[in-house]
Design an enzyme around this catalytic site. Structure first.
Site, PDB file in Angstrom:
ATOM      1  N   HIS A 104      42.457  28.855  39.959  1.00 15.18           N
ATOM      2  CA  HIS A 104      43.271  27.801  40.673  1.00 15.18           C
ATOM      3  C   HIS A 104      44.416  27.664  40.048  1.00 15.18           C
ATOM      4  CE1 HIS A 104      39.470  26.935  43.380  1.00 15.18           C
ATOM      5  NE2 HIS A 104      40.142  27.896  43.855  1.00 15.18           N
ATOM      6  N   LYS A 164      46.168  35.803  42.991  1.00 10.79           N
ATOM      7  CA  LYS A 164      47.376  35.459  43.915  1.00 10.79           C
ATOM      8  C   LYS A 164      48.450  35.546  42.852  1.00 10.79           C
ATOM      9  CE  LYS A 164      44.885  32.743  47.342  1.00 10.79           C
ATOM     10  NZ  LYS A 164      44.660  31.503  48.153  1.00 10.79           N
ATOM     11  N   HIS A 167      33.590  34.405  51.045  1.00 11.15           N
ATOM     12  CA  HIS A 167      34.064  33.560  50.152  1.00 11.15           C
ATOM     13  C   HIS A 167      32.661  32.761  49.827  1.00 11.15           C
ATOM     14  CE1 HIS A 167      38.262  33.330  48.905  1.00 11.15           C
ATOM     15  NE2 HIS A 167      38.397  32.090  48.969  1.00 11.15           N
ATOM     16  N   ARG A 196      37.554  36.703  44.189  1.00 13.52           N
ATOM     17  CA  ARG A 196      37.722  36.816  45.466  1.00 13.52           C
ATOM     18  C   ARG A 196      37.352  38.353  45.949  1.00 13.52           C
ATOM     19  NH1 ARG A 196      42.289  34.117  43.355  1.00 13.52           N
ATOM     20  NH2 ARG A 196      42.610  31.921  44.005  1.00 13.52           N
ATOM     21  N   TYR A 215      34.998  21.033  45.137  1.00 17.08           N
ATOM     22  CA  TYR A 215      33.750  21.451  44.651  1.00 17.08           C
ATOM     23  C   TYR A 215      32.974  20.356  44.360  1.00 17.08           C
ATOM     24  CZ  TYR A 215      35.137  26.340  45.513  1.00 17.08           C
ATOM     25  OH  TYR A 215      35.713  27.440  46.256  1.00 17.08           O
ATOM     26  N   ARG A 266      31.697  33.070  46.346  1.00 19.31           N
ATOM     27  CA  ARG A 266      32.622  32.234  45.283  1.00 19.31           C
ATOM     28  C   ARG A 266      32.411  30.894  45.561  1.00 19.31           C
ATOM     29  NH1 ARG A 266      37.954  32.671  42.959  1.00 19.31           N
ATOM     30  NH2 ARG A 266      39.421  31.314  43.638  1.00 19.31           N
TER      31      ARG A 266
END
Length: 349
Positions: free
Chosen positions: A319, A219, A293, A169, A328, A296
Site C-alpha cells: 500500500h 500497482k 481478495h 494480489r 484492517y 489477501r
C-alpha cells in the site's frame, strides 16, 4: 507552468479532439505510469463512455468541455439510461477518477486552457470492511486444494498457499516468474516461522530456519520483497519439482514460459484461471463467498490479530499509504467488540 507560457503553448498547438486526448492519456498511463493491463482496460471503457456522452453534447475538442459537462456525466452514471444500468458509488467514482485524470493531463500538456473536472468530486462510496475468513476456514481451503491426481493439485495448493502466505494480489501471483522466487534455506535450529493459530509446529519440533522471499510487482510496477513461510515454501518446492515440468512440456511454443504458475497448455496461468482455481477449491471446502481478495484480506487481518505493526502490514501489502491499511484495524476492533459482548458478564446490561 504560468498562464503566459500555457497560453503560448495552446496557441502553437493543434486543437486536440476528445478521442485524441484520451489516446494520449492512455499511452501516458501505460508507458509513464506503468498501470496494470486490467486497470488500463477499465480506464479505457470509462473514457470511451465519457467520449460518447461528450459527442452527443457536441463537444468535439477537449478544450470545449466544461465543468457542467463533467458533473452531468457523473449524474448520468448514477441515474443510468436506456443503454446502461445505474452504477454504484464505487463504480461511478472510478469513472470520475478516470475523467479527472484525463482533464488534469490535458491541462498539464497544454491541450486545454484549464481543468474543468477539478471541482467535480467522485461520490463517496459506503465504507465496507474487508471480509476475512477465520484461520480454520483458511486451513480447510488450503487442504482442499491439494486433493486429486496429476500436476494441477500441486499447482493449485502452491498458488493458494502463496496467496495466503504473502497477501499477494491474484494478478501479482500470476505475473510471477521463476526468477522472482528465492527459496533458500539456512541452517539454525529454530521453530517454524509461520507457525501460529491453527498451524503449530508438530510436537514443537525444531527445524532449520528458511530465508525464503518472493519479489512481487504491484500497482504501477512497484516491486516489493515479501517473506514466504515454510508451508508456502514447501508447497512451492513440491510444485516446482514434481508438477511444473510436466505442465511445461505441454507447450507448443519454441521456448518455455518463465511463469511460475502454468496452465494445462504450458502457458502462463491467467487471472481468470487462478480465480477458477480458487472458486473450485472453495466449493470443495464448503466455503461460500470467497473471492481472490479474501486471502489477501485474511492475511492482513490475521497478522494484525497476531500483533503485527500496521506499518509492517502496509509494506507487505504494497500500500502506498498507511491509511489504506488502517481499514484492517477496524476489522480487528470489531472482533474485539464481538468477543467482549459475548464474554463480559455486564457487556449487554
Amino acid at each position: 507552468m504560468d498562464t503566459d507560457k500555457r497560453g503560448a503553448q495552446l496557441k502553437d498547438a493543434q486543437p486536440a479532439s476528445v478521442d485524441g486526448a484520451i489516446k494520449r492519456y492512455l499511452d501516458h498511463l501505460m508507458v509513464e505510469r506503468g498501470l496494470a493491463q486490467h486497470t488500463l482496460q477499465a480506464y479505457r471503457r470509462d473514457l470511451e463512455r465519457y467520449a460518447a456522452v461528450l459527442g452527443v453534447a457536441g463537444r468535439a475538442g477537449i478544450a470545449d468541455v466544461t465543468t457542467q459537462d463533467v458533473a452531468e456525466f457523473l449524474a448520468g452514471l448514477r441515474e443510468g439510461d436506456q443503454d446502461h444500468q445505474p452504477l454504484a458509488a464505487s463504480s461511478a467514482g472510478r469513472a470520475v477518477v478516470a475523467v479527472r485524470g484525463l482533464h488534469a493531463f490535458a491541462a498539464a500538456e497544454g491541450l486545454a486552457p484549464s481543468d474543468p473536472a477539478r471541482p467535480v468530486r467522485p461520490p463517496a462510496p459506503p465504507r465496507r470492511l474487508p471480509r476475512a475468513i477465520p484461520v480454520a476456514d483458511v486451513e480447510r481451503l488450503l487442504a482442499a486444494a491439494g486433493t486429486g491426481e496429476g500436476p494441477r493439485p500441486l499447482r493449485d495448493r502452491a498458488l493458494l498457499e502463496l496467496l495466503y502466505a504473502t497477501g499477494a494480489r491474484i494478478s501479482e501471483a500470476t505475473a510471477l516468474d521463476v526468477d522472482d522466487l528465492h527459496l533458500v534455506a539456512r541452517p539454525g535450529p529454530v521453530a517454524r516461522p509461520d507457525a501460529g493459530p491453527g498451524r503449530p509446529e508438530a510436537g514443537g519440533a525444531a527445524r532449520p530456519a528458511v530465508q525464503a522471499t518472493v519479489r512481487l510487482s504491484g500497482k504501477g510496477q512497484k516491486q516489493r520483497i515479501v517473506p514466504v513461510g515454510s508451508y508456502a515454501r514447501e508447497a512451492l518446492e513440491q510444485y516446482l519439482v514434481r508438477a511444473r515440468p510436466a505442465l511445461a512440456t505441454a507447450t507448443r511454443r519454441a521456448s518455455a514460459s518463465p511463469a511460475v504458475f502454468l496452465n494445462a497448455r504450458g502457458g502462463r496461468l491467467t487471472r481468470q484461471g487462478a480465480w477458477a482455481v480458487l472458486r473450485a477449491t472453495a466449493l470443495r471446502a464448503g466455503i461460500a463467498d470467497v473471492s481472490p481478495h479474501t486471502l489477501r484480506h485474511s492475511f492482513a487481518t490475521h497478522l494484525l490479530d497476531g500483533g503485527a505493526d500496521v506499518r509492517v502490514v502496509q509494506e507487505l501489502l504494497g500500500h502506498a499509504s498507511v491509511t489504506t491499511t488502517q481499514v484492517y484495524t477496524l476489522v480487528t476492533v470489531e472482533k474485539l467488540r464481538e468477543i467482549y459482548a459475548s464474554a463480559h458478564p455486564r457487556a449487554l446490561g
